[in-house]
Write an enzyme that holds these catalytic residues in place. Sequence first.
Site, short mmCIF file in Angstrom:
data_model
loop_
_atom_site.label_atom_id
_atom_site.label_comp_id
_atom_site.label_asym_id
_atom_site.label_seq_id
_atom_site.Cartn_x
_atom_site.Cartn_y
_atom_site.Cartn_z
N HIS A 147 2.54 2.91 1.58
CA HIS A 147 2.04 2.37 0.31
C HIS A 147 0.52 2.47 0.24
O HIS A 147 -0.04 2.95 -0.74
CB HIS A 147 2.48 0.91 0.15
CG HIS A 147 1.86 0.22 -1.02
ND1 HIS A 147 2.15 0.56 -2.33
CD2 HIS A 147 0.95 -0.79 -1.09
CE1 HIS A 147 1.46 -0.20 -3.16
NE2 HIS A 147 0.71 -1.04 -2.43
N LYS A 267 -2.58 -9.94 -10.62
CA LYS A 267 -1.50 -10.34 -9.72
C LYS A 267 -1.03 -11.77 -9.95
O LYS A 267 0.13 -12.09 -9.71
CB LYS A 267 -2.01 -10.28 -8.27
CG LYS A 267 -2.41 -8.92 -7.81
CD LYS A 267 -1.19 -8.12 -7.42
CE LYS A 267 -1.60 -6.80 -6.78
NZ LYS A 267 -0.42 -6.08 -6.30
N THR A 364 3.73 -4.35 -0.72
CA THR A 364 4.71 -3.35 -1.15
C THR A 364 5.19 -2.53 0.04
O THR A 364 4.37 -2.02 0.80
CB THR A 364 4.07 -2.39 -2.16
OG1 THR A 364 3.42 -3.16 -3.14
CG2 THR A 364 5.10 -1.47 -2.79
#
Length: 430
Positions: A147, A267, A364
């Site tokens: 990621h 976020k 992630t």
Amino acid sequence: MQFKDFVMSDTTMNPLSTWVEVPKNSDFTIYNLPFGVFKNKRLSPRIGIAIGDKIVDLSVLDQEGFFSDMFLPEGIFLNEALNELISLGKTQTKKIRERVQELLLADNEKLRDHSIRGKVMVNRKEAEMLLPVKIGDYTDFYSSKEHATNVGKMFRDPENALLPNWKHLPVGYHGRASSIIPSGVPIIRPKGQFKDPDMDVPGFGPSRRLDFELELAFITGKPTKLGDSISTEEAEDYIFGFVLFNDWSARDIQAWEYVPLGPFLGKSFASSISPWVVTLEALEHFRTAGPKQEPEVLPYLQCTSNHSFDLQLEAYIQPENVKQATKVCTSNFKYMYWNVAQQLAHHTVNGCNINVGDMMASGTISGPTEDSFGSMLELSWKGTKPVKLDSGEERKFIEDGDTVIMKGFAEKDGIRVGFGEVRASVLPAK
Ligand code: MN
């Protein structure tokens, strides 16, 4: 037979069977028995353990004296969160879980043939699952090399995708606990500032690049004192269990705001979690080695045993008015470069204290192949390669009306342990 004995010795496996009807491919087998908080039309919030399509109402078992030898605090299971129960310590929570497992075994008649059975076993379908813990602090790591490499390639330098610190410490940031919500609660598309490369001045409005992040989070089960640190060796004593974690992200807001202090409003608008906390003990059978770490890490991050788990993680998108969800990603927890013990050791190495009910998400989790990327940002490669859905539609990012579903499970030697799912639909911006 005790659960412990079973998982410890792979060679002498006798499959456990239960008198509860557990559908084939259920995540909630006799080996799993995760803790959660539920209520329904009749029942106030309380703590239960999932098996098959049922929930074992622990408060009723307690009232009937099934835990009387454990001297538990009165009303411990009539709680709106697991924090107080978890605070009893792993020795106690393990005993409780093992007692429930014992009672559910096929040849154990104590509950099976008891008149209270109907009151103990609640239908999962009729239950509303609540946030399992009162979350004090939430931290999000950035621990998947694939990621971090993908993001680095897209936004910085394809030749030097990983920043110089990445292989030396588990990068993380302090997130927002107040907006962590249980599965099923819709999210509202966030608004904010963005400035695309072709814009002279920042714009404002609903995010145009709403994304999911496929993650797993652990919940801490034991506090530390300010100034104390946790070693990688001790780390798992402090981990109670895991949930699926969708770290919703607004990529356009994030890209404009994140320099120099990291993620903020892109976020903090919402993160969705699965409601059943799968204990570390339930995952023992699926323990595996993580990726080899090169260069060697500093001594406080070194591990003498495995802290990775072979858990398949999946993400699905279901557009509004479409019956079938399309699987867009299949990843695995074992791809994670930095393991949970290293994350906790790093988090506390400066003396930062942790509390029961803190939540630490993995970041992630992307795998090596294009179908194992854990976000739309990567799957659609920054919007340049639309993802095809079974309905014929395409997605670069998540649209209003879409439902994002994440699943996670482990399967080995005929034993399945899973998380169920975390799902949330996206409502238009307010
Ligand atoms: Mn994240």
